[in-house]
Design an enzyme around this catalytic site. Structure first.
Site, PDB file in Angstrom:
ATOM      1  CG  HIS A  71      -6.468  12.610  15.386  1.00 21.06           C
ATOM      2  ND1 HIS A  71      -5.461  12.313  16.280  1.00 21.06           N
ATOM      3  CD2 HIS A  71      -5.990  12.257  14.157  1.00 21.06           C
ATOM      4  CE1 HIS A  71      -4.428  11.811  15.618  1.00 21.06           C
ATOM      5  NE2 HIS A  71      -4.714  11.764  14.341  1.00 21.06           N
ATOM      6  CD  GLN A  97      -3.645  15.382  12.014  1.00 22.65           C
ATOM      7  OE1 GLN A  97      -3.138  14.277  12.088  1.00 22.65           O
ATOM      8  NE2 GLN A  97      -3.130  16.335  11.246  1.00 22.65           N
TER       9      GLN A  97
HETATM   10  N1   CP Z   1      -2.641  11.743  10.820  1.00 23.94           N
HETATM   11  C1   CP Z   1      -2.441  10.601  11.513  1.00 23.94           C
HETATM   12  O1   CP Z   1      -2.903  10.417  12.635  1.00 23.94           O
HETATM   13  O2   CP Z   1      -1.682   9.692  10.854  1.00 23.94           O
HETATM   14  P1   CP Z   1      -1.427   8.195  11.320  1.00 23.94           P
HETATM   15  O3   CP Z   1      -2.751   7.477  11.235  1.00 23.94           O
HETATM   16  O4   CP Z   1      -0.416   7.664  10.357  1.00 23.94           O
HETATM   17  O5   CP Z   1      -0.922   8.208  12.729  1.00 23.94           O
HETATM   18  N1  NVA Z   2     -10.437   9.977  10.237  1.00 26.36           N
HETATM   19  C1  NVA Z   2      -9.274   9.147  10.034  1.00 26.36           C
HETATM   20  C2  NVA Z   2      -8.055   9.863  10.511  1.00 26.36           C
HETATM   21  C3  NVA Z   2      -6.770   9.135  10.319  1.00 26.36           C
HETATM   22  C4  NVA Z   2      -5.587   9.899  10.849  1.00 26.36           C
HETATM   23  C5  NVA Z   2      -9.451   7.821  10.737  1.00 26.36           C
HETATM   24  O1  NVA Z   2      -9.957   7.802  11.868  1.00 26.36           O
HETATM   25  O2  NVA Z   2      -9.102   6.789  10.168  1.00 26.36           O
END
Ligand code: CP
Ligand code: NVA
Length: 313
Positions: A135, A138
């Protein structure tokens, strides 16, 4: 050194040098500053962005859509209900077609490989808005938030507590290893970060001076400048929920754990969405030391910076 990220995809921060990450963070600060002053530009005028979502999203979708749209760009939201994504037509063909119509593509979904194929066959920048593995956007917002509290984050101690092998933990380990931020993952052994990733980050940390640790001992929060947690069950792993609650209950971030750092100014971070009462208690995430809401806002500024850097010469 002059940095140009024009035309680049952001699939994982492993592909970005520390200097390039620094450039994106500095640009994010500039973009945030402009927004706070109410300055409005049209830097994405005439450009289009495909927003592909296999998984749900609040922050990532809204950050991409508003950051792009308010600067005159045209974002198009496409869920798996709307688009062939390796369904009737091959992923490669979808990528080729999207590349003819869009200036860039954001992908949120399961496989990292899907993001890679989109980038390879579309020939436009592809942004990873979360996969099972990483991610990256993020992690940029997380470090921007850390720097807003402490100035230079180099040498600070960030502790991630919870599911140590998920996308958020992995991207944090990479960015910390590259930028010289000390990073401790506190997780039960069953959920240790991927071995290969630990080795890669270990090598990067030798260069940056970061100390990267993985432990199951919650007392390792001592002296932490920031405690970070994420949901115990990530999207796509719903069937593991019961098992995770059992395994991770001792790893909840609550006031007692915040106190264990021994520092009065330790901040609390969470990528959100949060399951209050599981990975974090409401008093901590809603409390004075929580920066989770700044972090959410910072998604927009950092994502705008990534798009500016990769779409504007
Ligand atoms: N933190 C994040 O990615 O949030 P969402 O899943 O709402 O996009
Ligand atoms: N680890 C979580 C992050 C969400 C923003 C997921 O993948 O669901």
């Amino acid at each position: 050194m002059s940095i140009s990220l024009y035309g680049r995809s952001l699939l994982t921060l492993l592909d970005y040098s520390p200097e390039e990450i620094r450039y994106l963070l500095d640009l994010s600060k500039k973009v945030k500053n402009e927004a706070k002053k109410g300055k409005v530009f049209k830097r994405f005028e005439g450009k289009t962005l495909a927003l592909l979502f296999e998984k749900r999203s609040t922050r990532t979708r809204c950050a991409f859509e508003t950051a792009f749209g308010e600067e005159g760009g045209h974002p198009v939201f496409l869920s798996t209900q709307d688009i062939q994504l390796g369904g009737k037509e091959s992923l490669e063909d979808t990528a080729r077609v999207l590349g003819r119509m869009f200036s860039a593509i954001q992908f949120r979904g399961f496989k990292q490989e899907t993001a890679e194929i989109l980038a390879k066959y579309s020939n436009v920048p592809v942004y990873n808005g979360l996969t099972d593995l990483y991610h990256p956007t993020q992690a940029l917002a997380d470090i921007l938030t850390l720097e807003e509290s402490f100035g230079d984050a180099k040498g600070k101690k960030l502790c991630y507590i919870g599911d140590g092998r998920n996308n958020v933990a992995s991207s944090l380990m990479i960015i910390c290893a590259k930028l010289g931020i000390n990073f401790t993952v506190i997780t039960p052994e069953e959920l240790n970060p991927d071995n290969e990733l630990q080795q890669k980050c270990g090598a990067l940390a030798k260069i940056s001076g970061a100390v990267i640790k993985v432990t199951s001992d919650i007392n390792a929060v001592k002296d932490a400048d920031a405690l970070y947690t994420d949901v115990w069950t990530s999207m796509g792993e719903e069937e593991k929920k019961e098992q995770r609650v059992k395994l991770l209950s001792p790893y909840q971030v609550n006031q007692n754990l915040m106190d264990k750092t021994g520092k009065r100014d330790t901040i609390f971070l969470h990528c959100l969405p949060a399951v209050k009462g599981e990975e974090v208690t409401a008093d901590v995430i809603d409390g004075a030391r929580s920066k989770a809401w700044d972090q959410a806002e910072n998604r927009k500024h950092t994502i705008k910076a990534v798009m500016l850097a990769t779409l504007k010469k």
